[in-house]
Write a protein that holds these residues in place. Structure first.
Motif, short mmCIF file in Angstrom:
data_model
loop_
_atom_site.label_atom_id
_atom_site.label_comp_id
_atom_site.label_asym_id
_atom_site.label_seq_id
_atom_site.Cartn_x
_atom_site.Cartn_y
_atom_site.Cartn_z
N THR A 195 1.01 -1.07 -0.01
CA THR A 195 -0.05 -0.43 0.18
C THR A 195 1.48 0.60 -0.31
O THR A 195 1.43 1.14 0.71
CB THR A 195 -0.91 -0.01 1.47
OG1 THR A 195 -1.54 -1.22 1.13
CG2 THR A 195 -1.95 1.51 1.41
N PRO B 71 -4.18 -0.41 -9.45
CA PRO B 71 -5.52 0.59 -9.76
C PRO B 71 -5.26 1.13 -9.88
O PRO B 71 -4.73 2.49 -10.00
CB PRO B 71 -5.78 -0.21 -8.35
CG PRO B 71 -5.22 -1.47 -8.06
CD PRO B 71 -3.32 -1.03 -8.10
N ASN C 208 -3.86 -0.71 -3.58
CA ASN C 208 -3.52 -1.84 -3.30
C ASN C 208 -2.83 -2.42 -4.66
O ASN C 208 -3.57 -2.60 -5.88
CB ASN C 208 -4.28 -2.84 -3.49
CG ASN C 208 -4.63 -2.65 -1.71
OD1 ASN C 208 -4.48 -2.85 -1.01
ND2 ASN C 208 -6.18 -2.49 -1.45
N THR D 58 -7.85 4.09 -5.32
CA THR D 58 -8.30 2.96 -4.18
C THR D 58 -9.70 2.74 -3.88
O THR D 58 -9.57 2.84 -4.83
CB THR D 58 -8.00 4.30 -2.97
OG1 THR D 58 -9.21 5.34 -3.26
CG2 THR D 58 -6.29 5.02 -3.11
N ASP D 59 -9.02 1.57 -2.99
CA ASP D 59 -10.14 1.05 -2.15
C ASP D 59 -11.26 1.86 -1.39
O ASP D 59 -10.66 3.02 -1.49
CB ASP D 59 -9.69 -0.24 -1.87
CG ASP D 59 -8.80 0.13 -0.31
OD1 ASP D 59 -9.04 0.93 0.00
OD2 ASP D 59 -8.08 -1.44 -0.35
#
Length: 315
Positions: free
Chosen positions: A8, A296, A306, A299-300
């Motif tokens: 991260t 990605p 991640n 972000t989540d």
């Protein structure tokens, strides 16, 4: 061995990691800033990409600069490390090193007023090496592509397993298992000198441009290979180089040339770059490099990015 990493992190282009002797890591955005900000004994890790190097920034402390490599490698997701400009190892930079980089300009070691010792140049593709003081010692040049004439100003050097245009003005040291692409003379004081050396051990080199003529003093010369010979200083292969090497490529100093001996000439395999300690066709420092990555775009839900990275250790 492959290793999968889950991290991260905050992503920024071409971040340069500088690891100090105590393990502290700092991140820089330019090579000039990394050199200026690094403490003595640090290692600068350059990813794939292009980095400008200003002539005004000199290396005046012990530093190791490591790139990801200078040759095309389909496994290397980040590409090659390219430094645009010259590199200067000046007073205070003893025991420094540079590895795994394409350098558009020259590497300068020492200057007219300062001695720099024990500089390592390995796995690089560069224009030339210019040692500026005869008092420099311990320069070690190994497994490089060197496109132009290098000059050592009467200093000593271990110059081994390189594909090089020419070297000039050494006094002491070893010149072995190289491919030299230019006309090769050993003499002092001549305006036509290619290899101007005293007190050197010169062995197991391949001279592509015809012959090797020795007029220097105190040199021990043995087992060099030429196409044709003047005198008794070289063994004569008596063949067109196109018949001898896998890809002679007109003797060009480029990774597309392949100086492995063809099967019919394997009896000469101790000559040239693959004899002695050998030559790395990959041109990469023995460090992990990225072979795959999944980053990605967003972000989540927790605000984390991640990143999955797969790396492989260089041989």
């Amino acid at each position: 061995m492959f290793v999968a990493l889950l991290a991260t992190v905050t992503v920024q282009a071409q971040q340069i990691a500088v690891v100090s002797g105590d393990g502290t890591t700092n991140i820089y955005q330019t090579l000039d800033d990394a050199i200026s900000g690094a403490t003595a004994g640090s290692t600068i890790y350059l990813p794939g990409g292009g980095f400008k190097k200003s002539d005004g920034i000199k290396i005046t402390k012990k530093l190791t600069i490591v790139g990801i490599g200078h040759k095309a490698n389909s496994e290397n997701a980040d590409g090659n490390t390219v430094i645009s400009g010259n590199m200067y190892f000046n007073d205070g930079s003893d025991d420094s090193a540079v590895m795994g980089c394409y350098i558009s300009g020259n590497i300068f070691v020492g200057d007219n007023y300062a001695t720099v010792n024990n500089v390592l140049i390995k796995y690089c593709n560069l224009n030339s090496i210019q040692v500026k003081s005869s008092n420099c010692s311990g320069t070690f040049v190994c497994q490089n592509y060197i496109r132009g004439e290098s000059n050592f100003s009467g200093s000593e050097c271990n110059f081994s397993n390189n594909i090089a245009h020419s070297v000039n003005n050494l006094d002491g040291g070893i010149i072995d298992h190289n491919i030299f692409t230019s006309h090769c003379y050993l003499s002092r004081g001549s305006s036509s000198v290619f290899l101007n050396c005293d007190n050197c051990t010169i062995s197991n080199n391949v001279i592509l441009d015809s012959e090797l003529v020795i007029n220097g003093t105190g040199c021990l010369v043995s087992n060099n290979l030429c196409k044709v010979v003047w005198g008794d200083e070289c063994n004569c292969i008596g063949e067109d180089w196109n018949n001898v090497f896998v890809n002679y490529n007109a003797g060009k100093i480029t990774p597309s040339s392949d100086f492995h001996f063809k099967e019919a000439f394997l009896q000469y395999s101790n000559y040239g770059i693959y004899g002695g300690t050998g030559f790395s066709d990959k041109g990469m420092a023995p460090l992990p490099y990225i072979v795959a990555k999944d980053i990605p775009e967003q972000t989540d839900a927790e605000g984390k990015l991640n990143i999955k990275i797969r790396v492989k250790a260089s041989e």
